[in-house]
Design a protein around this motif. Structure first.
Motif, PDB file in Angstrom:
ATOM      1  N   UNK A 118     -36.033 -19.644  11.637  1.00  9.38           N
ATOM      2  CA  UNK A 118     -34.932 -19.506  10.663  1.00  9.38           C
ATOM      3  C   UNK A 118     -33.916 -18.460  11.139  1.00  9.38           C
ATOM      4  N   UNK A 119     -34.363 -17.528  12.001  1.00  8.34           N
ATOM      5  CA  UNK A 119     -33.428 -16.535  12.543  1.00  8.34           C
ATOM      6  C   UNK A 119     -32.875 -16.982  13.899  1.00  8.34           C
ATOM      7  N   UNK A 120     -33.715 -17.631  14.690  1.00  8.14           N
ATOM      8  CA  UNK A 120     -33.300 -18.022  16.050  1.00  8.14           C
ATOM      9  C   UNK A 120     -32.252 -19.138  16.032  1.00  8.14           C
ATOM     10  N   UNK A 121     -32.350 -20.041  15.052  1.00  2.00           N
ATOM     11  CA  UNK A 121     -31.390 -21.154  15.054  1.00  2.00           C
ATOM     12  C   UNK A 121     -29.959 -20.676  14.826  1.00  2.00           C
ATOM     13  N   UNK A 122     -29.691 -19.909  13.735  1.00  2.00           N
ATOM     14  CA  UNK A 122     -28.306 -19.438  13.569  1.00  2.00           C
ATOM     15  C   UNK A 122     -27.838 -18.571  14.735  1.00  2.00           C
ATOM     16  N   UNK A 123     -28.775 -17.859  15.382  1.00  2.00           N
ATOM     17  CA  UNK A 123     -28.393 -17.000  16.514  1.00  2.00           C
ATOM     18  C   UNK A 123     -28.314 -17.782  17.834  1.00  2.00           C
ATOM     19  N   UNK A 232     -33.587 -24.178   3.754  1.00  2.00           N
ATOM     20  CA  UNK A 232     -32.913 -24.428   5.035  1.00  2.00           C
ATOM     21  C   UNK A 232     -32.903 -25.912   5.378  1.00  2.00           C
ATOM     22  N   UNK A 233     -34.106 -26.506   5.322  1.00  2.28           N
ATOM     23  CA  UNK A 233     -34.288 -27.882   5.774  1.00  2.28           C
ATOM     24  C   UNK A 233     -34.996 -28.601   4.625  1.00  2.28           C
ATOM     25  N   UNK A 234     -34.276 -29.442   3.887  1.00  2.00           N
ATOM     26  CA  UNK A 234     -34.812 -30.013   2.647  1.00  2.00           C
ATOM     27  C   UNK A 234     -36.160 -30.725   2.820  1.00  2.00           C
ATOM     28  N   UNK A 245     -41.999 -31.166  -6.507  1.00  2.00           N
ATOM     29  CA  UNK A 245     -40.700 -30.494  -6.360  1.00  2.00           C
ATOM     30  C   UNK A 245     -39.885 -30.996  -5.177  1.00  2.00           C
ATOM     31  N   UNK A 246     -38.575 -30.869  -5.315  1.00  2.00           N
ATOM     32  CA  UNK A 246     -37.696 -31.198  -4.193  1.00  2.00           C
ATOM     33  C   UNK A 246     -36.800 -29.998  -3.887  1.00  2.00           C
ATOM     34  N   UNK A 247     -36.255 -29.989  -2.666  1.00  2.00           N
ATOM     35  CA  UNK A 247     -35.329 -28.930  -2.267  1.00  2.00           C
ATOM     36  C   UNK A 247     -34.120 -29.585  -1.616  1.00  2.00           C
ATOM     37  N   UNK A 248     -33.026 -28.832  -1.563  1.00  2.00           N
ATOM     38  CA  UNK A 248     -31.834 -29.344  -0.897  1.00  2.00           C
ATOM     39  C   UNK A 248     -31.094 -28.207  -0.224  1.00  2.00           C
ATOM     40  N   UNK A 249     -29.959 -28.546   0.330  1.00  2.00           N
ATOM     41  CA  UNK A 249     -29.173 -27.633   1.147  1.00  2.00           C
ATOM     42  C   UNK A 249     -27.725 -28.005   0.898  1.00  2.00           C
ATOM     43  N   UNK A 250     -26.868 -27.037   0.542  1.00  2.00           N
ATOM     44  CA  UNK A 250     -25.472 -27.372   0.212  1.00  2.00           C
ATOM     45  C   UNK A 250     -24.511 -26.816   1.248  1.00  2.00           C
ATOM     46  N   UNK A 251     -23.562 -27.661   1.655  1.00  2.00           N
ATOM     47  CA  UNK A 251     -22.458 -27.193   2.502  1.00  2.00           C
ATOM     48  C   UNK A 251     -21.186 -27.371   1.704  1.00  2.00           C
ATOM     49  N   UNK A 252     -20.395 -26.314   1.610  1.00  3.59           N
ATOM     50  CA  UNK A 252     -19.172 -26.411   0.790  1.00  3.59           C
ATOM     51  C   UNK A 252     -18.163 -27.369   1.398  1.00  3.59           C
ATOM     52  N   UNK A 253     -18.232 -27.561   2.709  1.00  2.22           N
ATOM     53  CA  UNK A 253     -17.224 -28.408   3.349  1.00  2.22           C
ATOM     54  C   UNK A 253     -17.824 -29.685   3.940  1.00  2.22           C
ATOM     55  N   UNK A 402     -31.818 -28.517  20.579  1.00  5.02           N
ATOM     56  CA  UNK A 402     -33.266 -28.493  20.386  1.00  5.02           C
ATOM     57  C   UNK A 402     -33.731 -27.653  19.195  1.00  5.02           C
ATOM     58  N   UNK A 403     -32.847 -26.779  18.683  1.00  6.56           N
ATOM     59  CA  UNK A 403     -33.251 -25.935  17.547  1.00  6.56           C
ATOM     60  C   UNK A 403     -32.982 -26.583  16.188  1.00  6.56           C
ATOM     61  N   UNK A 404     -32.402 -27.796  16.176  1.00  2.00           N
ATOM     62  CA  UNK A 404     -31.913 -28.321  14.897  1.00  2.00           C
ATOM     63  C   UNK A 404     -32.981 -28.771  13.904  1.00  2.00           C
ATOM     64  N   UNK A 405     -34.099 -29.282  14.381  1.00  2.00           N
ATOM     65  CA  UNK A 405     -35.112 -29.788  13.439  1.00  2.00           C
ATOM     66  C   UNK A 405     -36.222 -28.768  13.231  1.00  2.00           C
ATOM     67  N   UNK A 406     -36.691 -28.667  12.013  1.00  2.00           N
ATOM     68  CA  UNK A 406     -37.738 -27.690  11.697  1.00  2.00           C
ATOM     69  C   UNK A 406     -39.099 -28.067  12.293  1.00  2.00           C
ATOM     70  N   UNK A 407     -39.317 -29.369  12.536  1.00  2.00           N
ATOM     71  CA  UNK A 407     -40.680 -29.882  12.746  1.00  2.00           C
ATOM     72  C   UNK A 407     -41.531 -29.133  13.770  1.00  2.00           C
TER      73      UNK A 407
END
Ligand code: ZN
Length: 501
Positions: A118-123, A232-234, A245-253, A402-407
Motif C-alpha cells: 500500500x506504500x510501495x505502489x504510490x511511491x 485501496x482495492x475493492x 460486506x462490500x468495499x469500493x474506491x472513489x476517484x473524483x475525476x 507490476x504493482x497495480x494488482x493487490x493479489x
C-alpha cells in the motif's frame, strides 16, 4: 448418526467462527486500520489463522467423517447432508496436508507484504516489495509441494480456488478465447477512437457513492445484512449469512471507479447473501469457486450494468444527480463512453473485450514464476514486455505495471487470476440460460427491475453455496461444460452493434 452429524457441525462452526474473526481483522486492516497497526495485526492474524487451521484439521473431524461415510452413501447425491460430508471431507483432506506453521507464517508474511505494497505502489517502488515477493514465491511453492503428484506446480494452487481445473486446462481455454478475441480487438481499434471525455469530468465522491448504493439496492443487495466502506482495492467479504460486506474506491475525476466496482462487488455479495442460511458455519456456506463467484460480479457489473437497457432507465437519473457534468451528454454518447474498447494499462478499468488479455498476461507470468523460468527481479520488465507485445502499450512506471494488482502482495503467487476469465466465460453461459427461461429480462432491466433475474440466479446458483462443485453446477445449470463461444457471441453482438462491425 444424528448425534455425530450434530457434533461435526458444532466443530465446523468453531473453525468457521475463527476464520470469520480473521476476516473481520482483515477487513479492518484494509479499510480503517492506521498504518501503525500493521505489524501487530500481522501477528494477530497469523495466530488466529493457526488456531482456525488447528480446529479444522482436528483428528476428531476425520473420525466423524469416517463414521458418517456410510450415512452419506445411503443418501441421494444432492441431499444436503451428503453434500456437507463430501465438501467437508474434501476440505479436511486439503487442510491436513498443509502444516499449521506454514499457514501461520504465510498469513503473517502476506499481511506485512500487503501493508508494504500500500506504500510501495504510490511511491512506484518495486524494490521495496521485491524481497517480500521473493519470499511469497518461496512460500507459494511450499504450499504447492504439500500436494505432491501434480502435473504442474500451479495445479494445487489453482485447485484451491477453481476446484477441478489444472494449468493445462486453463491454458487450453485461454488459447481458444485469445484466438476469438484478437480479431474483435483489431476490428475495433482500427476505427477512430471513441470520445469518452465525459467519464473524466469532476464528480463529487459522496454523490458517486450515493448513486451506486441506489442501484445495488434495486439489484437486491440487502443493507440489513451488509455495508459498504472505502479501501485501496475493492473486495467483498463475508463474516456470516447476516453480514456480507462490500468495499469500493472513489476517484473524483473518473466516474467509473466507484460506480462499476460497486456493481461488481455487489454481484459477489448477492451470491453470498443468497446462499441457503441453513449452511451457516459449514464448508457449504460460500461460493463454490472463484470462477463461479466472478461470473456473478461480472454479470451484474457488465452484462447488466453496461447494457443499453440498463442505462435507458438509469441515465436520466445519473443526469439529474450530475446535471453540470452530463446535461449536454446523450444516452448514446454515455453508453459508448462506458463501453469504449481500447488497449489500456489497468486491468480493473479495462473494457470487456480486452479484459481477458490482461488476465492472460498475469496467468502466464504466475506460471513462469512458479516454474522458475522467471525470477522476481525480472518481473517488472517481463510485465512491460508482455503489455507491449499483447496490447501494444507500455506503462510509464511500475505503479501502473507490476504493482497495480493487490493479489501477489496480499496472497499467494498462483491460482489468483484464472478465476477472472473463467468467470467472464461463465457469466455469458449463465445469463444465456436465464434469458432462455425468462426472455423478458432485458425489458425488465430497462424498467429498473431485477427481481426475475435475481430470483433465477438465486434459485439456480446462489442458494446452493458449495453444495455442488463448479463443474457440477455448470453441468446442472447449462447442461454442459465450460464454453468459450457464448462469451465471444455476446461480445460480437454487443460490440458489433456499438462499433458497426
Ligand atoms: Zn471480483
Amino acid at each position: 448418526m444424528e448425534q455425530k452429524l450434530a457434533e461435526l457441525k458444532a466443530r465446523l462452526m468453531e473453525a468457521s467462527d475463527l476464520y470469520s474473526a480473521l476476516s473481520v481483522l482483515e477487513w479492518d486492516q484494509t479499510t480503517y486500520m492506521p498504518p501503525g497497526g500493521a505489524e501487530a495485526r500481522g501477528r494477530q492474524m497469523g495466530l488466529l489463522g493457526q488456531m482456525a487451521h488447528e480446529r479444522s484439521v482436528d483428528p476428531a473431524i476425520g473420525r466423524l467423517l469416517d463414521d458418517l461415510q456410510p450415512y452419506a452413501e445411503s443418501l441421494p447425491y444432492d441431499h444436503d447432508d451428503a453434500a456437507l460430508i463430501r465438501a467437508t471431507r474434501r476440505q479436511y483432506e486439503k487442510d491436513t496436508k498443509v502444516p499449521k506453521e506454514l499457514i501461520g507464517e504465510l498469513i503473517t508474511h502476506t499481511t506485512n507484504t500487503y501493508q508494504t505494497w500500500t506504500e510501495a505502489r504510490p511511491a512506484n517502488d518495486f524494490a521495496r516489495v521485491r524481497p517480500l515477493l521473493e519470499k511469497t514465491l518461496d512460500l507459494s511453492r511450499k504450499v504447492a509441494d504439500c500436494f505432491p503428484g501434480y502435473d504442474h506446480i500451479a495445479d494445487p494452487l489453482i485447485d484451491q480456488s477453481d476446484y477441478g481445473m489444472k494449468a493445462a486446462d486453463v491454458r487450453r481455454v485461454f488459447a481458444e478465447l485469445r484466438a476469438g478475441l484478437v480479431p474483435i480487438v483489431k476490428a475495433i481499434t482500427s476505427q477512430a477512437p471513441t470520445d469518452d471525455s465525459v467519464i473524466y469530468s469532476h464528480y463529487p465522491p459522496q454523490q458517486q457513492l450515493d448513486f451506486g448504493i441506489g442501484i445495488i439496492k434495486q439489484y437486491g443487495y440487502d443493507f440489513n445484512r451488509g455495508r459498504q466502506d472505502l479501501t485501496h482495492h475493492p473486495f467483498m467479504t463475508k463474516f456470516s449469512s447476516g453480514d456480507v460486506r462490500i468495499t469500493t474506491h472513489v476517484k473524483e475525476t473518473d466516474i467509473r471507479d466507484a460506480l462499476f466496482s460497486t456493481l461488481h462487488e455487489a454481484g459477489h455479495a448477492l451470491y453470498e447473501q443468497g446462499i441457503n442460511p441453513a449452511y451457516e458455519g459449514t464448508p457449504l456456506n460460500g461460493g463454490t469457486s472463484s470462477g463461479v463467484h466472478e461470473s456473478q460480479s461480472r454479470l451484474w457489473e457488465n452484462i447488466v450494468g453496461r447494457s443499453r437497457e440498463f442505462w435507458e432507465y438509469y441515465f436520466p437519473q445519473l443526469q439529474a444527480a450530475f446535471p453540470d457534468q452530463l446535461r449536454a451528454v446523450s444516452l448514446d454518447q454515455w453508453h459508448r463512453a462506458i463501453n469504449k474498447v481500447g488497449a489500456s494499462l489497468i486491468r480493473i478499468d479495462a473494457d470487456e473485450v480486452t479484459y481477458n488479455l490482461h488476465v492472460m498476461i498475469r496467468f502466464d507470468l504466475e506460471l513462469a514464476l512458479l516454474e522458475g523460468s522467471l525470477e522476481i527481479k525480472d518481473l517488472p520488465e517481463a510485465w512491460h514486455n508482455r503489455y507491449a507485445s499483447d496490447l501494444g502499450v507500455t506503462a510509464p512506471d511500475d505503479r501502473d505495471g507490476v504493482l497495480q494488482d493487490v493479489h501477489w502482495y496480499g496472497g499467494l503467487i498462483g491460482g489468483a487470476f484464472q478465476g477472472y476469465t473463467l468467470g467472464n466465460l461463465l457469466s455469458a453461459q449463465f445469463y444465456g440460460k436465464a434469458l432462455e427461461a425468462h426472455p423478458s429480462i432485458p425489458t425488465e432491466i430497462g424498467q429498473g427491475k431485477f427481481d426475475t433475474l435475481h430470483g433465477w440466479l438465486k434459485e439456480n446458483i446462489y442458494t446452493h453455496g458449495s453444495k455442488f462443485t463448479a463443474p457440477e453446477l455448470v453441468e446442472r445449470v447449462t447442461g454442459g461444460g465450460l464454453q468459450v463461444e457464448p462469451l465471444l457471441n455476446y461480445l460480437r453482438t454487443k460490440y458489433g452493434a456499438l462499433y458497426r462491425l
